[in-house]
Write a protein that holds these residues in place. Structure first.
Motif, PDB file in Angstrom:
ATOM      1  N   GLY A  70     -17.435  -8.832   6.056  1.00  0.00           N
ATOM      2  CA  GLY A  70     -17.013 -10.238   6.074  1.00  0.00           C
ATOM      3  C   GLY A  70     -15.677 -10.464   5.406  1.00  0.00           C
ATOM      4  O   GLY A  70     -14.913  -9.538   5.148  1.00  0.00           O
ATOM      5  N   PRO A  71     -15.369 -11.755   5.143  1.00  0.00           N
ATOM      6  CA  PRO A  71     -14.017 -12.098   4.693  1.00  0.00           C
ATOM      7  C   PRO A  71     -13.716 -11.661   3.265  1.00  0.00           C
ATOM      8  O   PRO A  71     -14.619 -11.520   2.440  1.00  0.00           O
ATOM      9  N   VAL A  72     -12.434 -11.496   2.991  1.00  0.00           N
ATOM     10  CA  VAL A  72     -11.959 -11.361   1.600  1.00  0.00           C
ATOM     11  C   VAL A  72     -12.295 -12.659   0.861  1.00  0.00           C
ATOM     12  O   VAL A  72     -12.080 -13.749   1.391  1.00  0.00           O
ATOM     13  N   ILE A  73     -12.841 -12.524  -0.333  1.00  0.00           N
ATOM     14  CA  ILE A  73     -13.065 -13.690  -1.208  1.00  0.00           C
ATOM     15  C   ILE A  73     -12.056 -13.563  -2.338  1.00  0.00           C
ATOM     16  O   ILE A  73     -12.029 -12.554  -3.042  1.00  0.00           O
ATOM     17  N   THR A  74     -11.217 -14.574  -2.514  1.00  0.00           N
ATOM     18  CA  THR A  74     -10.177 -14.477  -3.547  1.00  0.00           C
ATOM     19  C   THR A  74     -10.780 -14.600  -4.947  1.00  0.00           C
ATOM     20  O   THR A  74     -11.948 -14.965  -5.112  1.00  0.00           O
TER      21      THR A  74
END
Ligand code: 5RP
Length: 237
Positions: free
Chosen positions: A170-174
């Protein structure tokens, strides 16, 4: 390490070390993020062992961890809302000292620290100095608003792509708990106008366009043997 990678590492090291040498005793130092900043941290730790006293404000968990490992005392932007010098990397720098940043997804904290700084030192290798931007513009986005923000970014003329994580599905989480959308524009004729237009979209936290810091920016451009310095005095009006 192959020859090309060795030369690139040497260029980053030249720039990082030169920037660390601009830090003076007693300064509060904004610590940017990335592989070029790593060399700055390395050299700053040597200068601390030699006797200077500084406090660093890290712009990411990565930098905080590295700084601790290298014995750099840390503080916060809340404790020091005026920063003497911020040192950070960039993905591209144009002839007006506009920057694209955010490959490392730390752009929001990096922009907060740059804005709070009296001097902004940007460390890059020669490949990143360009006449026109071509790198994607990273945009940090509130997850709640992702699809609506993507539609509005598309309307500005880019192809927006949610950044995918490596070693996580899934997405990069900052570090701030948000997503990154990388925006590929065919061209960016007016970077500041684009920075404003992106910032105007509800749900956007920040973009990686840094176009308001020219007057306080020193660009340190490393090659494998030395560096050259570009400041606002070198920018053609
Ligand atoms: C992180 C950044 C970095 O400073 C930028 O991506 C440059 O990194 P590197 O020195 O590793 O090429 O903006 O958000």
């Amino acid at each position: 390490m192959d020859e090309k990678a060795r030369k690139l590492a040497a260029a980053k090291q030249e720039a990082g070390h030169a920037a660390a040498d601009m830090v003076e005793d007693g300064m509060v130092v904004g610590l940017g993020t990335g592989s070029t900043v790593y060399y700055m941290i390395e050299r700053l730790s040597v200068r601390i062992r030699e006797g200077i006293h500084v406090s660093g404000i890290p712009t990411s968990y990565q930098t905080a961890m590295r700084a601790r490992e290298y014995g750099i005392p840390l503080t916060t932007l809340d404790d020091h809302p005026v920063v003497d010098i911020a040192i950070d990397g960039a993905d591209e720098a144009d002839p007006r000292l506009n920057l694209i940043k955010g490959r490392g997804a730390a752009l929001t904290r990096e922009k907060c620290v740059a804005a709070a700084s009296l001097q902004f030192v940007v460390v890059v290798d020669e490949q990143k100095v360009v006449n026109r931007f071509s790198a994607p513009v990273p945009v940090e986005v509130l997850p709640f608003a992702t699809r609506s923000v993507m539609n509005q970014l598309r309307a500005l003329g880019c192809v927006p792509v949610i950044r995918e994580a490596v070693k996580k599905d899934g997405p990069v989480i900052t570090d701030n708990g948000n997503f990154i959308i990388d925006c590929k524009f065919p061209e960016i004729p007016e970077p500041r106008a684009l920075e404003i237009a992106i910032a105007d979209i509800p749900g956007v936290i920040e973009s990686g366009l840094f176009c308001t810091f020219m007057e306080k920016t020193t660009l340190v451009v490393g090659n494998e043997k030395k560096c050259r310095i570009i400041t606002s005095a070198d920018v053609i009006p």
